[in-house]
Design a protein around this motif. Structure first.
Motif, mmCIF file in Angstrom:
data_model
loop_
_atom_site.group_PDB
_atom_site.id
_atom_site.type_symbol
_atom_site.label_atom_id
_atom_site.label_comp_id
_atom_site.label_asym_id
_atom_site.label_seq_id
_atom_site.Cartn_x
_atom_site.Cartn_y
_atom_site.Cartn_z
ATOM 1 N N PHE A 1 0.011 16.591 0.924
ATOM 2 C CA PHE A 1 -0.474 15.740 1.485
ATOM 3 C C PHE A 1 -1.030 14.393 1.603
ATOM 4 N N HIS A 2 -0.604 13.247 3.020
ATOM 5 C CA HIS A 2 -0.813 12.224 2.408
ATOM 6 C C HIS A 2 -1.863 11.855 3.415
ATOM 7 N N ASP A 3 -2.747 10.768 2.383
ATOM 8 C CA ASP A 3 -3.978 10.483 2.326
ATOM 9 C C ASP A 3 -3.978 9.637 3.374
ATOM 10 N N ALA A 4 -5.380 8.049 3.948
ATOM 11 C CA ALA A 4 -4.915 7.789 5.152
ATOM 12 C C ALA A 4 -4.108 6.481 4.259
ATOM 13 N N ILE B 1 0.490 7.636 1.711
ATOM 14 C CA ILE B 1 0.151 8.256 -0.058
ATOM 15 C C ILE B 1 0.334 9.320 -0.301
ATOM 16 N N GLU B 2 1.278 10.186 -0.561
ATOM 17 C CA GLU B 2 1.803 11.335 -0.662
ATOM 18 C C GLU B 2 1.087 12.394 -2.005
ATOM 19 N N ILE C 1 1.006 -1.071 -0.337
ATOM 20 C CA ILE C 1 -0.082 -0.225 -0.168
ATOM 21 C C ILE C 1 1.162 0.447 0.056
ATOM 22 N N GLY C 2 0.387 2.264 -1.053
ATOM 23 C CA GLY C 2 1.747 3.185 -0.684
ATOM 24 C C GLY C 2 2.842 2.766 -1.489
ATOM 25 N N ALA C 3 2.910 2.376 -2.746
ATOM 26 C CA ALA C 3 4.119 1.734 -3.122
ATOM 27 C C ALA C 3 3.908 2.918 -4.302
#
Length: 126
Positions: free
Chosen positions: A112-115, A118-119, A71-73
């Motif tokens: 901003f970063h999400d939950a 992820i930027e 997640i978030g790669a």
């Protein structure tokens, strides 16, 4: 004509929740959703020309050693908007924290970063 980026695909914990805030913040729409590889589920959200594929593997144990398990790669995704200040208000209303504001040639930006961590970079060009 030079090549154009059509979409980016990344793994998120909840495709529906991510698609919902993206629709609210960026004004995008749900283009498609359905079953995906390894028993997962994907939602495509964006415009008619460009979109983000939001994938969740369902049972992450079915995939081995792939980026689809992470997640978030990615480093960040950048989105151009017409009204940076209004977009930031909407981002804050979604519960996200903004930072790294900068004015630069030829525009302004914030991040901003999400939950899922992820930027996102949001840019308005002058």
């Amino acid at each position: 004509m030079p090549a154009q980026l059509e979409h980016a695909n990344f793994t998120v914990s909840d495709p529906a929740a991510t698609a919902n805030w993206m629709r609210e913040v960026f004004g995008w729409h749900l283009r498609w959703e359905g079953d995906a590889m390894a028993g997962g589920h994907t939602k495509h959200v964006g415009t008619e020309a460009h979109y983000v594929a939001l994938y969740n593997p369902g049972n992450a144990g079915t995939l081995t050693n792939t980026s689809y398990e992470t997640i978030g790669a990615l480093n960040h995704i950048a989105v151009v908007v017409d009204d940076l200040d209004a977009t930031e208000k909407t981002v804050l209303a979604q519960g996200f924290t903004t930072g790294n504001h900068a004015d630069y040639e030829p525009g302004r930006r914030f991040y901003f970063h999400d939950a899922d961590g992820i930027e996102y970079e949001v840019v308005q060009y002058d």
